[in-house]
Scaffold this motif. Structure first.
Motif, short mmCIF file in Angstrom:
data_model
loop_
_atom_site.label_atom_id
_atom_site.label_comp_id
_atom_site.label_asym_id
_atom_site.label_seq_id
_atom_site.Cartn_x
_atom_site.Cartn_y
_atom_site.Cartn_z
N ALA A 197 7.74 -79.72 47.22
CA ALA A 197 6.65 -79.41 48.14
C ALA A 197 5.45 -80.31 47.90
O ALA A 197 4.73 -80.68 48.84
CB ALA A 197 6.26 -77.94 48.00
N ARG A 198 5.22 -80.68 46.66
CA ARG A 198 4.04 -81.50 46.32
C ARG A 198 4.23 -82.97 46.67
O ARG A 198 3.25 -83.70 46.89
CB ARG A 198 3.72 -81.33 44.83
CG ARG A 198 2.43 -81.99 44.44
CD ARG A 198 2.10 -81.70 42.99
NE ARG A 198 1.07 -82.59 42.53
CZ ARG A 198 -0.21 -82.27 42.47
NH1 ARG A 198 -0.60 -81.07 42.83
NH2 ARG A 198 -1.10 -83.15 42.03
N GLU A 199 5.46 -83.42 46.73
CA GLU A 199 5.73 -84.82 47.04
C GLU A 199 5.11 -85.20 48.38
O GLU A 199 5.27 -84.48 49.35
CB GLU A 199 7.25 -85.08 47.07
CG GLU A 199 7.90 -85.03 45.72
CD GLU A 199 9.42 -85.14 45.78
OE1 GLU A 199 9.97 -85.27 46.91
OE2 GLU A 199 10.04 -85.07 44.72
N GLY A 200 4.42 -86.27 48.40
CA GLY A 200 3.80 -86.76 49.64
C GLY A 200 2.49 -86.09 50.00
O GLY A 200 1.92 -86.36 51.06
N ALA A 201 2.01 -85.21 49.15
CA ALA A 201 0.74 -84.52 49.45
C ALA A 201 -0.43 -85.42 49.14
O ALA A 201 -0.38 -86.30 48.33
CB ALA A 201 0.64 -83.23 48.64
#
Length: 74
Positions: A70-74
């Motif tokens: 979920a945190r990837e690309g945030a």
């Protein structure tokens, strides 16, 4: 157990004519959940939903994997 990232939405006993329809049903329910809420209320509802679903999953390794993705690309 590892995180299932394949489409996995369904309603028991309901037949769907298109593979994406169950996901659409979930998305519509998610939008309805936020209808007429302030931004603050919406954030609180999201946090509560995350905690309820995390408790239902229960597997800390799966939850950590989901948080990482979920945190990837945030």
């Amino acid at each position: 157990m590892s995180l299932n990232t394949d489409p996995n939405f369904f309603t028991p006993g309901k037949r769907y004519f298109r593979a994406f329809s169950p996901g659409d049903d979930f998305y519509e329910s998610l939008i309805d959940m936020h209808r007429e809420l302030t931004d603050e209320q919406s954030a609180m509802v999201n946090a509560r939903l995350i905690l309820l679903l995390a408790n239902h999953i229960g597997d800390i390794d799966v939850l950590r994997e989901a948080m990482k993705i979920a945190r990837e690309g945030a």
